[in-house]
Write an enzyme that holds these catalytic residues in place. Structure first.
Site, PDB file in Angstrom:
ATOM      1  N   ASP A 248      -1.157  -4.691  -1.802  1.00 56.59           N
ATOM      2  CA  ASP A 248      -1.545  -4.752  -0.560  1.00 56.59           C
ATOM      3  C   ASP A 248      -0.821  -5.756   0.352  1.00 56.59           C
ATOM      4  O   ASP A 248      -0.869  -5.689   1.511  1.00 56.59           O
ATOM      5  CB  ASP A 248      -2.931  -4.423  -0.002  1.00 56.59           C
ATOM      6  CG  ASP A 248      -3.582  -3.223  -0.607  1.00 56.59           C
ATOM      7  OD1 ASP A 248      -3.051  -2.183  -0.729  1.00 56.59           O
ATOM      8  OD2 ASP A 248      -5.111  -3.202  -0.850  1.00 56.59           O
TER       9      ASP A 248
ATOM     10  N   GLN B  56       1.858   4.489  -6.862  1.00 58.65           N
ATOM     11  CA  GLN B  56       2.197   3.255  -6.255  1.00 58.65           C
ATOM     12  C   GLN B  56       1.710   1.933  -6.843  1.00 58.65           C
ATOM     13  O   GLN B  56       2.380   0.952  -6.791  1.00 58.65           O
ATOM     14  CB  GLN B  56       1.748   3.293  -4.880  1.00 58.65           C
ATOM     15  CG  GLN B  56       2.491   4.421  -4.077  1.00 58.65           C
ATOM     16  CD  GLN B  56       1.313   4.830  -3.083  1.00 58.65           C
ATOM     17  OE1 GLN B  56       1.639   4.352  -1.871  1.00 58.65           O
ATOM     18  NE2 GLN B  56       0.496   5.726  -3.024  1.00 58.65           N
ATOM     19  N   ARG B  57       0.823   1.978  -7.650  1.00 59.41           N
ATOM     20  CA  ARG B  57       0.197   0.744  -8.242  1.00 59.41           C
ATOM     21  C   ARG B  57       0.251   0.478  -9.582  1.00 59.41           C
ATOM     22  O   ARG B  57       0.017  -0.676 -10.095  1.00 59.41           O
ATOM     23  CB  ARG B  57      -1.381   0.347  -7.686  1.00 59.41           C
ATOM     24  CG  ARG B  57      -2.181   1.268  -8.502  1.00 59.41           C
ATOM     25  CD  ARG B  57      -3.659   1.049  -7.905  1.00 59.41           C
ATOM     26  NE  ARG B  57      -4.605   1.728  -8.862  1.00 59.41           N
ATOM     27  CZ  ARG B  57      -5.956   1.830  -8.609  1.00 59.41           C
ATOM     28  NH1 ARG B  57      -6.266   1.579  -7.405  1.00 59.41           N
ATOM     29  NH2 ARG B  57      -6.816   2.354  -9.520  1.00 59.41           N
TER      30      ARG B  57
END
Lengths: 409, 409
Positions: free
Chosen positions: A143, A298-299
């Site tokens: 993030d 995405q992670r």
């Protein structure tokens, strides 16, 4: 200099490079003569309380090196909220007892805001009871919302994955003369750091038409107007939205559903703002639509990690040990950038804990529907270089740890 | 030997390697003395009718080579259904007129079942009117459902993407002690070829718990039972479903929705069988859930293409030209495997057109909720080797064609 065991834990959402930080910390700690044992706590604080520790000295060095290229949290993760010890000291006493039993004098926690907060509280508690232990935090989060660090390990790899995938989707949906309104949803409940990275695809000639971030208030009518104009001209529209986009009143656009999607307990189901917007486009404008959620890859897409990110994550782990044996405690490792070069520093945990770094306004365009070139200057260095992940049998060869448990004392 | 121009088109859904076949055909055709011009039709048959042709001799050879590593259809695609010429000859006459104007004597169409059908019909028509033209099909489809070829270009890369992504998701969701029921949805409306490839992750230690294919009838109660048993034991379940799974009556499970998801016009919204199943798990069993659709990246993730697939796709394009200049026409190029080695052959278009290759029953387990090791023997050779895609500025460097249009005649 303190002599004793070192304990490392991982916490919060996994990333593509959180294990690279683990590798950096473990390999550095194993070489240090003042560190008597190098333990890993399974599932973070929970593993401390359960005394489920693995002994890193029993692992193959080759496998430890492969951790650099292995996604997810090799030690397992946990979401564990620590109250202030002034309010509830029981769990702190339990932790202290375990630390004493195993003579743990070095503790490192790899995680995001909440983990830094836990770190800070444990450090404060140990000080208050006079237990000599170095406690440092190693940052990680896709993030990118930790303060006092130029960026966070995990972010560059997520950006590289998003930008590459957005480029490929762009080419795919460009194949037909008459296309659809394609809406891609990207992670980030409160901050648009990840969503912004879709802009990187522009350097590849694959610029999205519209990009909406949680930072700018979202107006459905303006959105539909923009979509209509672009579709009428190009016969296809490529839209990127952050999962947490909100309207001017602060309500999540995810709630703009035509059907009732609450679960049996009345909680709103997570995910799917792209689908909600597709529904509105289809019902109001009648254009064909497609919703795509990039979701967990995405992670965890280590196969597309940024080598810059991998190496920086490693260095954060390494630096945490190096400063610790110099008796520096209560710190989070930071990444600093100056004139294109990167160095690693520290910031007191109380400064960083539970704070959130917002996107600078200059990264978002005036209309709130795209990203500026200023952001590209910031982000491009973070996605440079490709992973050195090896393939075996056609698939990535990730680390295989033995995870031999330390006998309980 | 026929002398004249060569025209190449692409059709149907894009893949990661359809441009590799294009590169193979173009580069081979450019070297042939009997081929006077090498044209590309933009958007398939539509480009033929519109006379929108690009001249490949004006492209840089470096960029043509990069097509091997560039996803999507560089020439643009189209969904165009050709009626039999006995029923409606107008469009065939238009095509013939264009072919005559540009003296096109070699026509190659890269696509799936429908494209092979178009190819066959055009070839038949040309024969019926006595127009001398070689017409051959070059196979592509991630669905792997073309007959008379051991496998199709595009399938291996999709499998490599799926298997890698499933491995990464497996590691991600394994991080927490108490996890969720994660349901991943994979493309394939009628056939389970793509869904089956999630099984490849087992060689990486990342075997899904349950895999459901459209080939086996799906029973919601049995599914919920399986999920309950696994969750109670492991506190997490990893399920893979094909988007087209159906019940014993042949109804799509996608229709098993609890809420009214029809739009204001009463149409059923597309996509999301994983979400539908998550809803049932949550409502019936009360377990936490997450739905993931792999979506378009399954067919466009060139960054994770199989080098075996890239090279085979290239060879299919090359072989199409090589057999054409030997006057062989009305064929689709095939891939044959014998004793571990691969060769390229041909099959008459009328044999292959509009037929569908089904998954052999021996690839699915008796209970219909997993894949057998027999399938692994079949698929593993197809995902071997990694793409030689270069990166520039941290992003894949895809081909950039000038696409200079041929002046209309």
């Amino acid at each position: 200099m303190l002599s004793g065991a070192c304990l490392i834990g991982q916490s919060g959402g996994p990333t593509a490079v959180i294990n690279s930080s683990l590798a950096g910390a473990v390999i550095t700690a194993l070489k240090n003569p003042n560190i008597t044992n190098v333990y890993g706590a399974l599932h973070g604080i929970q593993g401390v309380l359960d005394e489920t520790f693995i002994d890193f000295s029993l692992e193959d060095m080759n496998e430890l090196e492969l951790l650099k290229y292995t996604p997810s949290s090799a030690l397992g993760s946990v979401r564990f909220f620590l109250d202030d010890f002034e309010k509830n000291s029981k769990v702190y006493e339990d932790i202290l007892n375990v630390f004493k039993k195993y003579n743990i004098r070095y503790f490192f926690y790899i995680g995001g805001n909440d983990s830094m907060d836990s770190c800070m509280k444990i450090n404060k508690y140990f000080k208050s009871v006079g237990y000599d232990c170095i406690v440092n935090g190693i940052p990680k989060t896709i993030d990118n919302d930790l303060c006092f660090t130029d960026h966070t390990p995990g972010y560059g790899s997520a950006c590289k994955y998003i930008a590459t995938t957005i480029s490929e989707i762009y080419l795919d949906i460009s194949a037909y003369k008459k296309g659809r309104v394609t809406i891609v949803e990207i992670m980030g409940r409160d901050a648009g750091w990840l969503t912004a990275s879709s802009k990187i695809a522009s350097i590849n000639g694959c610029n999205p038409d519209l990009i909406y971030l949680p930072e700018s208030s979202f107006c459905l009518d303006e959105f539909l107007d923009d979509v209509k104009n672009i579709y009428n001209e190009k016969k296809k529209v490529f839209v990127i939205v952050g999962e947490g986009i909100r309207d001017a009143k602060g309500d999540y656009i995810l709630n703009y559903r035509n059907y009732n999607n609450n679960d049996t307990f009345g909680h709103l189901q997570l995910g799917g703002v792209a689908s909600v917007l597709c529904e509105h486009v289809q019902n109001t404008l009648g254009f064909p639509v497609r919703a795509i959620e990039l979701n967990l890859p995405q992670r965890c897409a280590a196969h597309l990690a940024s080598n810059t990110d991998i190496e920086e994550a490693y260095m954060c782990g390494k630096t945490a040990i190096e400063v610790a044996v110099k008796n520096i405690t209560g710190q989070m490792i930071t990444i600093e950038r100056e004139n294109g070069s990167t160095k690693f520093g520290t910031v007191p945990l109380e400064e960083v804990a539970a704070k959130v770094k917002e996107m600078p306004a200059e990264f978002i365009n005036a209309k709130g529907n795209h990203i500026t070139d200023k952001y590209l200057e910031y982000v491009l260095p973070l996605i440079q270089g490709e992973t050195k992940l090896r393939y075996e049998n056609g698939l990535p060869r990730f680390a295989r740890l033995k995870k031999i448990l330390v006998s309980k004392k």
